[in-house]
Design a protein around this motif. Sequence first.
Motif, mmCIF file in Angstrom:
data_model
loop_
_atom_site.group_PDB
_atom_site.id
_atom_site.type_symbol
_atom_site.label_atom_id
_atom_site.label_comp_id
_atom_site.label_asym_id
_atom_site.label_seq_id
_atom_site.Cartn_x
_atom_site.Cartn_y
_atom_site.Cartn_z
ATOM 1 N N SER A 108 -8.581 -3.823 4.406
ATOM 2 C CA SER A 108 -8.911 -3.051 3.208
ATOM 3 C C SER A 108 -10.359 -3.327 2.814
ATOM 4 C CB SER A 108 -7.992 -3.458 2.059
ATOM 5 O OG SER A 108 -8.190 -4.820 1.764
ATOM 6 N N PHE B 266 -2.869 -6.302 3.820
ATOM 7 C CA PHE B 266 -3.731 -5.863 2.713
ATOM 8 C C PHE B 266 -4.160 -6.981 1.767
ATOM 9 C CE2 PHE B 266 -1.224 -2.185 4.050
ATOM 10 C CZ PHE B 266 -2.257 -1.314 4.385
ATOM 11 N N ASN C 95 -3.563 2.185 -7.590
ATOM 12 C CA ASN C 95 -2.957 1.509 -6.433
ATOM 13 C C ASN C 95 -3.735 0.254 -6.047
ATOM 14 O OD1 ASN C 95 -5.135 2.360 -4.985
ATOM 15 N ND2 ASN C 95 -4.035 3.760 -3.652
ATOM 16 N N ASN D 35 1.240 5.192 6.890
ATOM 17 C CA ASN D 35 0.356 4.854 5.784
ATOM 18 C C ASN D 35 -0.315 6.113 5.220
ATOM 19 O OD1 ASN D 35 -2.702 4.334 5.228
ATOM 20 N ND2 ASN D 35 -1.641 2.437 4.724
ATOM 21 N N THR E 248 -3.487 7.556 2.647
ATOM 22 C CA THR E 248 -4.652 7.291 1.796
ATOM 23 C C THR E 248 -5.157 8.625 1.284
ATOM 24 O OG1 THR E 248 -5.942 7.250 3.845
ATOM 25 C CG2 THR E 248 -5.547 5.139 2.796
ATOM 26 N N GLU F 130 0.853 -1.180 0.000
ATOM 27 C CA GLU F 130 0.000 0.000 0.000
ATOM 28 C C GLU F 130 0.898 1.241 0.000
ATOM 29 O OE1 GLU F 130 -3.786 -0.274 -0.124
ATOM 30 O OE2 GLU F 130 -2.580 -1.861 -0.980
ATOM 31 N N ARG G 173 -9.165 4.761 -5.002
ATOM 32 C CA ARG G 173 -8.334 3.587 -5.268
ATOM 33 C C ARG G 173 -8.132 3.500 -6.767
ATOM 34 N NH1 ARG G 173 -10.748 -1.477 -3.166
ATOM 35 N NH2 ARG G 173 -12.701 -0.644 -3.983
#
Length: 620
Positions: free
Chosen positions: A371, A340, A311, A297, A299, A210, A308
């Motif tokens: 996820s 993930f 990725n 991490n 996002t 990720e 998304r």
Amino acid sequence: MFLSCSRLGLHYPAPLVVSVTLIVYIYLPTTTPNLEIHSTMAQSLNFFLSTSPSPDFTHSYSKPMLHNPYRFTRSPRKSIVLVSASADNGQGGLGLSAVTADYVSDNGAKPITISAPDSSSIEVDAVTEAELKENGFRSTRRTKLVCTIGPATCGFEQLEALAVGGMNVARINMCHGTREWHKSVIEKVRRLNEEKGYAVAIMMDTEGSEIHMGDLGGASSAKAEDGEVWTFSVRAYESLRPEGCITVNYDGFAEDVKVGDELLVDGGMVRFEVIEKIGPDVKCLCTDPGLLLPRANLTFWRDGSLVRERNAMLPTISSKDWLDIDFGIAEGVDFIAVSFVKSAEVINHLKSYIKARSRDGVIAVISKIESIDSLKNLEEIIQASDGAMVARGDLGAQIPLEQVPLAQQKIVEVCRQLNKPVIVASQLLESMIEYPTPTRAEVADVSEAVRQRADALMLSGESAMGQYPDKALTVLRSVSLRIEKWWRDEKRHEVMDLPDIASSFSDSISEEICNSAAKMANNLEVDALFVYTKNGHMASLLSRSRPDCPIFAFTTDTLVRRRLNLQWGLIPFRLDFSDDMETNLNKTFSLLKARGMIKSGDLVIAVSDMLQSIQVMNVP
Ligand SMILES: Nc1ncnc2c1ncn2[C@@H]1O[C@H](COP(=O)(O)OP(=O)(O)OP(=O)(O)O)[C@@H](O)[C@H]1O
Ligand SMILES: CC(=O)C(=O)O
Ligand SMILES: [K+]
Ligand SMILES: [Mg+2]
């Protein structure tokens, strides 16, 4: 067997070590210096010594052995015969663990060690043994504890403190540290197991692919203030990272984000808004200040949902992960936790890879549910895996936070139904990274996970880099014990309907036996369930029913014993046993009685892999 004693500068045949069923004889010639007796496994050891050839004295001793070796001074002209045993009369005792005799020379030369591990012995860790002796069966902890090892806990003494505090599994996270560092942790845990009789299992957690930040060029953290502009870049900086600049591991990052997107670090610990894109650099305005941690991490969200783009196509197991997996196989880790996970396919692929590569082919694969895809394919992923982890950290960055508790409940339930161990992880006691007591809300969260009857709870930063790893573990332990006691006191037996999961007729018999045995154990209020299991399957079926009494799981295999350490309610013992249950039971009763772990009159239900039956009996 003759050993050379040249290290002592003495030249005579070394003592003969004969291991005859339950007795170990060590003959020491008259020239041998003094003798020291250790036992690394037994908490206390009864043994007796006599002289040879004419036994003009015999001595029987009963000693607490765990930390205090017994030192014996040789009598002049006579050999010593040491007969070690743990039975009271010293006449061919029972329950002997590995015993070591060291010569201690008077001139200070290094002692040599003779190990006489007795294959008939029973192995259980010292903490469980002490717990059983002190508090009896009912009070042993059922919920297992996993600790992430990091800079705060990587020393031998620190690891030992965690083992004493109840750590069942040590987790190493391949996101952080070097392979050499992880190797040294694994070695220390193995040494701890060997020297002190623990069965702490090792779980290796993959990095996964990720999106995350770089490692901040060695800094332990960086503070992002409200209104500051930071640059997130896919450039590989040759030398020093410029001030206010963060590297991103995902090459498609600058192309995928759009101006106006929200960028969340660690699921919202720090927030930014994308304000400008300049080639590989993305300028972001800090809107929620906080600490940026290495490899945190990332996002990004657009119009209230997670973006998304490409990725989502990143492989679950990256090329670096494969190298780490090879490392884990070579080091013989007990579990590999896969970050993930998106589908069952990748788990099947990994399992066949492990089967082909590993010596024993038995590394258990744990799917981390963290996820959106893993939630979508939950049942098939768990079915393919040997267990699951509710990885709430990243999960909370991918779904709205208020959905995390329900996702947790669902994952725990599915795992229970499919008979797979489940770990509840992340932020259980987050405040204890800095403070010596947890918040009330954290205690309530831990209680809830125990109440859901998850197999295990996990510490992350609390044990890896927190100020109070031992205290955090104590909180998990005491909260677990309290809630478990409440379950028993209230006689709140499980109402959960457990579906049939067997895939063959023989498995169906095992399943019926275990379900019935667990039910009988509750109704008859027995003291313990005994299960003799070669591969651990029957033990896990008993655990699945979450009976009131503890489950003593006897297995011939050290690897199986360590793996069972993750499962609810199981007290795994290593024991050599035969297909004859009568003999096995008598042997176990004698061994456990000699160690003070059970007593005459205790009511036990026994089941086994070999003989598909249920036996109910009082310990003779
Ligand atoms: N081997 C290590 N070396 C240095 N720091 C570590 C190590 N393991 C963990 N840590 C620290 O402890 C923190 C919490 O550990 P944890 O394993 O939960 O990692 P994480 O980065 O949150 O990732 P994951 O999602 O894989 O759990 C990490 O952010 C890191 O700061
Ligand atoms: C444990 C982990 O990976 C997480 O919570 O994200
Ligand atoms: K990880
Ligand atoms: Mg994670």
